[in-house]
Design a protein around this motif. Structure first.
Motif, PDB file in Angstrom:
ATOM      1  N   PHE A  44       0.803  -1.231   0.000  1.00 41.75           N
ATOM      2  CA  PHE A  44       0.000   0.000   0.000  1.00 41.75           C
ATOM      3  C   PHE A  44       0.833   1.277   0.000  1.00 41.75           C
ATOM      4  CE2 PHE A  44      -2.618  -3.328   1.934  1.00 41.75           C
ATOM      5  CZ  PHE A  44      -3.682  -3.329   1.047  1.00 41.75           C
ATOM      6  N   THR A  45       2.111   1.194  -0.397  1.00 45.10           N
ATOM      7  CA  THR A  45       2.949   2.397  -0.436  1.00 45.10           C
ATOM      8  C   THR A  45       3.333   2.790  -1.857  1.00 45.10           C
ATOM      9  OG1 THR A  45       5.024   1.142  -0.246  1.00 45.10           O
ATOM     10  CG2 THR A  45       3.971   1.869   1.821  1.00 45.10           C
ATOM     11  N   GLY A  46       3.093   1.930  -2.830  1.00 43.84           N
ATOM     12  CA  GLY A  46       3.542   2.166  -4.194  1.00 43.84           C
ATOM     13  C   GLY A  46       2.712   3.181  -4.952  1.00 43.84           C
ATOM     14  N   GLU A  47       3.363   3.841  -5.861  1.00 43.79           N
ATOM     15  CA  GLU A  47       2.762   4.889  -6.679  1.00 43.79           C
ATOM     16  C   GLU A  47       1.562   4.409  -7.504  1.00 43.79           C
ATOM     17  OE1 GLU A  47       4.229   7.941 -10.233  1.00 43.79           O
ATOM     18  OE2 GLU A  47       5.632   6.467  -9.419  1.00 43.79           O
ATOM     19  N   TYR A  48       1.578   3.173  -7.967  1.00 50.10           N
ATOM     20  CA  TYR A  48       0.535   2.701  -8.877  1.00 50.10           C
ATOM     21  C   TYR A  48      -0.473   1.745  -8.242  1.00 50.10           C
ATOM     22  CZ  TYR A  48       3.886   4.602 -12.185  1.00 50.10           C
ATOM     23  OH  TYR A  48       4.752   5.427 -12.852  1.00 50.10           O
ATOM     24  N   THR A  49      -0.421   1.567  -6.946  1.00 48.50           N
ATOM     25  CA  THR A  49      -1.314   0.621  -6.285  1.00 48.50           C
ATOM     26  C   THR A  49      -2.778   0.925  -6.586  1.00 48.50           C
ATOM     27  OG1 THR A  49       0.290   0.275  -4.530  1.00 48.50           O
ATOM     28  CG2 THR A  49      -1.972  -0.387  -4.062  1.00 48.50           C
ATOM     29  N   CYS A 109      -4.529  -6.163  -2.438  1.00 47.88           N
ATOM     30  CA  CYS A 109      -3.385  -6.862  -1.839  1.00 47.88           C
ATOM     31  C   CYS A 109      -2.271  -5.902  -1.434  1.00 47.88           C
ATOM     32  CB  CYS A 109      -2.848  -7.920  -2.793  1.00 47.88           C
ATOM     33  SG  CYS A 109      -2.021  -7.242  -4.252  1.00 47.88           S
ATOM     34  N   GLY A 110      -2.333  -4.641  -1.918  1.00 51.59           N
ATOM     35  CA  GLY A 110      -1.310  -3.676  -1.558  1.00 51.59           C
ATOM     36  C   GLY A 110      -0.316  -3.367  -2.657  1.00 51.59           C
ATOM     37  N   TRP A 111      -0.431  -4.066  -3.781  1.00 51.83           N
ATOM     38  CA  TRP A 111       0.436  -3.852  -4.936  1.00 51.83           C
ATOM     39  C   TRP A 111      -0.429  -3.838  -6.187  1.00 51.83           C
ATOM     40  CZ3 TRP A 111       1.601  -7.267  -1.020  1.00 51.83           C
ATOM     41  CH2 TRP A 111       2.734  -6.966  -0.250  1.00 51.83           C
ATOM     42  N   PRO A 112       0.028  -3.202  -7.255  1.00 51.01           N
ATOM     43  CA  PRO A 112      -0.733  -3.253  -8.502  1.00 51.01           C
ATOM     44  C   PRO A 112      -0.901  -4.705  -8.958  1.00 51.01           C
ATOM     45  CG  PRO A 112       1.023  -1.620  -8.656  1.00 51.01           C
ATOM     46  CD  PRO A 112       1.241  -2.382  -7.383  1.00 51.01           C
ATOM     47  N   ILE A 115       2.666  -6.951  -8.781  1.00 49.63           N
ATOM     48  CA  ILE A 115       3.874  -6.287  -9.249  1.00 49.63           C
ATOM     49  C   ILE A 115       4.214  -5.080  -8.367  1.00 49.63           C
ATOM     50  CG2 ILE A 115       4.951  -5.169 -11.243  1.00 49.63           C
ATOM     51  CD1 ILE A 115       4.233  -8.163 -11.691  1.00 49.63           C
ATOM     52  N   ASN A 116       5.460  -4.932  -8.028  1.00 44.90           N
ATOM     53  CA  ASN A 116       5.915  -3.777  -7.253  1.00 44.90           C
ATOM     54  C   ASN A 116       5.788  -2.511  -8.092  1.00 44.90           C
ATOM     55  OD1 ASN A 116       7.316  -4.867  -4.677  1.00 44.90           O
ATOM     56  ND2 ASN A 116       8.076  -6.191  -6.314  1.00 44.90           N
ATOM     57  N   SER A 117       5.167  -1.476  -7.549  1.00 43.29           N
ATOM     58  CA  SER A 117       5.048  -0.196  -8.258  1.00 43.29           C
ATOM     59  C   SER A 117       6.402   0.344  -8.666  1.00 43.29           C
ATOM     60  CB  SER A 117       4.353   0.855  -7.386  1.00 43.29           C
ATOM     61  OG  SER A 117       2.972   0.656  -7.325  1.00 43.29           O
ATOM     62  N   ILE A 118       7.369   0.223  -7.787  1.00 40.36           N
ATOM     63  CA  ILE A 118       8.695   0.790  -8.047  1.00 40.36           C
ATOM     64  C   ILE A 118       9.392   0.103  -9.219  1.00 40.36           C
ATOM     65  CG2 ILE A 118      10.078  -0.651  -6.491  1.00 40.36           C
ATOM     66  CD1 ILE A 118      11.365   2.083  -5.574  1.00 40.36           C
ATOM     67  N   ALA A 119       8.888  -1.050  -9.642  1.00 35.31           N
ATOM     68  CA  ALA A 119       9.448  -1.760 -10.790  1.00 35.31           C
ATOM     69  C   ALA A 119       8.871  -1.253 -12.111  1.00 35.31           C
ATOM     70  CB  ALA A 119       9.189  -3.259 -10.658  1.00 35.31           C
ATOM     71  N   LEU A 120       7.900  -0.344 -12.031  1.00 32.05           N
ATOM     72  CA  LEU A 120       7.162   0.101 -13.206  1.00 32.05           C
ATOM     73  C   LEU A 120       7.265   1.601 -13.445  1.00 32.05           C
ATOM     74  CD1 LEU A 120       3.837  -1.781 -12.381  1.00 32.05           C
ATOM     75  CD2 LEU A 120       5.601  -2.542 -13.992  1.00 32.05           C
ATOM     76  N   THR A 121       7.037   1.991 -14.685  1.00 36.17           N
ATOM     77  CA  THR A 121       6.733   3.379 -15.028  1.00 36.17           C
ATOM     78  C   THR A 121       5.498   3.317 -15.905  1.00 36.17           C
ATOM     79  OG1 THR A 121       8.194   3.359 -16.950  1.00 36.17           O
ATOM     80  CG2 THR A 121       9.110   4.239 -14.918  1.00 36.17           C
ATOM     81  N   LEU A 122       4.609   4.275 -15.721  1.00 36.56           N
ATOM     82  CA  LEU A 122       3.348   4.310 -16.459  1.00 36.56           C
ATOM     83  C   LEU A 122       3.390   5.422 -17.492  1.00 36.56           C
ATOM     84  CD1 LEU A 122       0.343   3.623 -16.965  1.00 36.56           C
ATOM     85  CD2 LEU A 122      -0.200   5.093 -15.008  1.00 36.56           C
TER      86      LEU A 122
END
Length: 138
Positions: free
Chosen positions: A33-38, A66-69, A124-131
């Motif tokens: 629940f801390t990621g940018e894209y959750t 679940c707390g992640w995208p 998937i971890n938000s920090i692993a992605l760019t949108l």
């Protein structure tokens, strides 16, 4: 394993920064629940933060709480690769990696009852992605 994009760990660390490097190159996990894209609902394409490869589309993103995208399908069958993950004793999982650079993205789970077309949840971890928003793609 040979990837289309290979760099030294020093190069990855310098380009990604400490937090992204930990997740993408050391198979870490950002806190739930801390990621940018959750919770984002932005229409667009999700790319690998490390190499820019297209990984997922917003049309396959769903709310799993679940707390992640969460996505039910990659953008292309060859966009990601999976491998067994036994890093937590007694809890086997399936790791998801970028097929272009080998970076750790998260995990995929099957049969959780979300009613998705594939019955899969790519967590998937938000920090692993760019949108890239759809309106910015033109």
């Amino acid at each position: 394993m040979g990837y289309k994009i290979e760099k030294s760990e020093e190069q990855w660390r310098e380009e990604l920064g400490e937090d992204a490097y930990h997740v993408l190159r050391e198979a870490g996990t950002e806190r739930a629940f801390t990621g940018e894209y959750t919770d984002t609902k932005t229409v667009g394409v999700y790319h690998c933060r490390a190499c820019g490869a297209e990984l997922f589309r917003s049309s396959t993103k769903f709310e799993s709480h679940c707390g992640w995208p969460s996505f039910y399908d990659p953008a292309d069958t060859d966009a990601v690769e999976t491998r067994p993950d036994h890093s937590i004793p007694g809890r086997p999982r399936t790791e998801v990696r970028c097929a272009t650079c080998g970076s750790h993205l998260g995990h995929v789970f099957e049969g959780e009852g979300y009613g998705t077309p594939t019955d899969l949840r790519y967590c998937i971890n938000s920090i692993a992605l760019t949108l890239t928003p759809a309106d910015a793609e033109s």
